[in-house]
Design an enzyme around this catalytic site. Structure first.
Site, PDB file in Angstrom:
ATOM      1  N   ILE A  12       0.834  -1.210   0.000  1.00 14.61           N
ATOM      2  CA  ILE A  12       0.000   0.000   0.000  1.00 14.61           C
ATOM      3  C   ILE A  12       0.869   1.262   0.000  1.00 14.61           C
ATOM      4  CG2 ILE A  12      -1.788   1.286   1.250  1.00 14.61           C
ATOM      5  CD1 ILE A  12      -2.719  -1.461   2.405  1.00 14.61           C
ATOM      6  N   ASP A  31      11.720   2.881   5.413  1.00 10.71           N
ATOM      7  CA  ASP A  31      11.252   1.494   5.387  1.00 10.71           C
ATOM      8  C   ASP A  31      12.418   0.599   5.777  1.00 10.71           C
ATOM      9  OD1 ASP A  31      10.387  -1.189   4.305  1.00 10.71           O
ATOM     10  OD2 ASP A  31       8.720  -0.029   3.526  1.00 10.71           O
ATOM     11  N   GLY A  36       8.939  -5.151   2.607  1.00 13.58           N
ATOM     12  CA  GLY A  36       8.884  -4.313   1.403  1.00 13.58           C
ATOM     13  C   GLY A  36       9.960  -4.711   0.398  1.00 13.58           C
ATOM     14  N   ALA A  74       4.167  -1.302   9.226  1.00 13.36           N
ATOM     15  CA  ALA A  74       3.586  -2.072  10.325  1.00 13.36           C
ATOM     16  C   ALA A  74       4.024  -3.519  10.256  1.00 13.36           C
ATOM     17  CB  ALA A  74       2.055  -2.024  10.263  1.00 13.36           C
ATOM     18  N   TYR A 141      -2.888  -7.838  16.841  1.00 11.41           N
ATOM     19  CA  TYR A 141      -2.743  -6.874  15.735  1.00 11.41           C
ATOM     20  C   TYR A 141      -3.860  -5.820  15.810  1.00 11.41           C
ATOM     21  CZ  TYR A 141      -3.180  -5.109  10.930  1.00 11.41           C
ATOM     22  OH  TYR A 141      -3.312  -4.305   9.822  1.00 11.41           O
ATOM     23  N   VAL A 184      -6.436 -12.699  -0.097  1.00  9.49           N
ATOM     24  CA  VAL A 184      -6.930 -13.831  -0.884  1.00  9.49           C
ATOM     25  C   VAL A 184      -6.810 -13.547  -2.384  1.00  9.49           C
ATOM     26  CG1 VAL A 184      -9.355 -13.041  -0.785  1.00  9.49           C
ATOM     27  CG2 VAL A 184      -8.858 -15.458  -1.066  1.00  9.49           C
ATOM     28  N   ARG A 208     -16.218 -10.187   2.538  1.00  8.63           N
ATOM     29  CA  ARG A 208     -15.258  -9.134   2.846  1.00  8.63           C
ATOM     30  C   ARG A 208     -15.589  -7.921   1.981  1.00  8.63           C
ATOM     31  NH1 ARG A 208     -14.831 -12.082   6.366  1.00  8.63           N
ATOM     32  NH2 ARG A 208     -13.013 -13.165   7.199  1.00  8.63           N
ATOM     33  N   GLY A 267     -12.091 -19.667  13.793  1.00  4.06           N
ATOM     34  CA  GLY A 267     -12.208 -18.285  14.272  1.00  4.06           C
ATOM     35  C   GLY A 267     -12.341 -17.246  13.175  1.00  4.06           C
TER      36      GLY A 267
END
Ligand SMILES: NC(=O)c1ccc[n+]([C@@H]2O[C@H](COP(=O)([O-])OP(=O)(O)OC[C@H]3O[C@@H](n4cnc5c(N)ncnc54)[C@H](O)[C@@H]3O)[C@@H](O)[C@H]2O)c1
Length: 317
Positions: A12, A31, A36, A74, A141, A184, A208, A267
């Protein structure tokens, strides 16, 4: 404006950096290249290979003097956060606190944070989920992203730092990593192009909110030049189930693989879709890319990206 983009070598972050450069901003990227790729760094940006938590952060701010920070870096794996919550918190919470501290010390005017829709809201019956729904994360997270948002609110109250937390839905598109715990779309695209099995977890009716990465970059560009403060969902408000994603990708990759199902993932959330009306009203952002167009661009990318991923030849029409 001079903008420091953390995580700008990632999926992103690299699209955000491209978009900001295209809009005429000066871009500096920080970074550590843990997930990455150098090949994804935009040519027009200056790059520092550095941890967000680095003792050199202050030095970087002194040299570059960014006016805004767009924090995309992240530890982005839910699974890893469950296995190693201390590492997750050290990157996602302490790393964010370090960037916030450097930002207020060096007079940064605007701070954007890549937050998450799905992992912050957890399982909820309120769909599409608005920003004021209860935050009930079920993973470290989600908890560290939520805690980082509380830090943003606190730095705003304490120091007047202007911020927006952009709660992304399921982002997909070119440059997404198809390995490990990826989206996915990237996994299915690469597998179908290679003629491999792309197994759907459970009955595939779990839904989603798939938002195209170019639209996410656009949301960041708009939020950067706005002075609206708070949390904003970045999604389409449209639920799409995994069976439909498979069917569309099967068609676009011209695969003849049959639909195959495996056991459901323990889950796994059944439904996840965010309500985008707040960002539409306050920032004038609307997703521009249809699912079909976004998936088509993604398939095209995976066919033609030999520099980063092994090249996949197109099957005969
Ligand atoms: N992909 C999604 O669907 C999605 C959904 C919600 C939120 N997000 C958030 O969006 C952001 C970008 O995610 P992505 O999918 O592009 O992941 P990514 O792994 O492709 O990008 C993360 C980037 O951050 C860098 N990074 C990681 N740890 C770092 C550190 N300690 N110091 C400096 N750089 C570091 C990585 O090298 C990588 O370039 C993340 O904050 C993620 O939590 C992503």
């Amino acid at each position: 404006m001079k903008v420091l983009v953390s995580g700008g070598a990632g999926f992103i972050g690299s699209h955000v950096a491209d978009r900001l450069l295209g809009a005429g901003h000066e871009v500096v990227i920080l970074d550590d290249l843990s997930t990455g790729h150098v090949e994804q760094l935009p040519a027009g940006a200056r790059f520092y290979q550095m941890d967000v938590h680095s003792p050199w952060l202050d030095e970087l701010f002194t040299i570059e003097r960014p006016e805004a920070v767009v924090h995309q870096a992240a530890q982005a794996s839910v699974r890893r956060s469950v296995e190693d919550p201390v590492f997750d918190a050290s990157v996602n919470l302490l790393g964010t606190a370090a960037l916030l501290q450097a930002s207020v010390q060096h007079g940064v005017r605007r701070f954007l944070f890549a937050s998450t829709g799905g992992a912050i809201y957890g399982d909820t019956d309120l769909v599409p989920t608005p920003e004021d729904a209860p935050a009930l994360p079920v993973s470290p997270y989600g908890a560290s992203k939520l805690a980082a948002e509380v830090y943003l609110r606190t730095f705003h109250a304490l120091h007047g730092l202007s911020y927006a937390a952009l709660r992304y839905a399921n982002v997909y598109g070119p440059r997404q990593d198809p390995h490990g715990e990826a989206g996915v779309v990237a996994i299915f695209t690469q597998r179908l192009l290679r003629g491999e099995k792309a197994r759907i977890n459970g009955d595939g009716k779990q839904t989603r909110d798939f938002v195209y990465v170019g639209d996410v970059a656009d949301a960041n560009a708009r939020a950067l030049t706005s002075d609206q403060v708070g949390a904003f969902n970045v999604g389409t408000g449209v639920e799409t189930d995994i069976n439909r994603i498979f069917a569309l990708l099967r068609q676009l990759t011209r695969s003849d693989r049959p639909e195959e199902h495996g056991p459901p993932l323990a889950g796994e959330q059944r439904r996840s879709v965010v309500d985008p009306r707040k960002i539409e009203t306050l920032l004038g952002w609307h997703p521009q890319t249809s699912l079909e167009a976004g998936l088509s661009a993604t398939v095209q990318y995976f066919r033609e990206a030999p520099a980063i991923r092994p090249a996949v030849p197109a099957p005969p029409a």
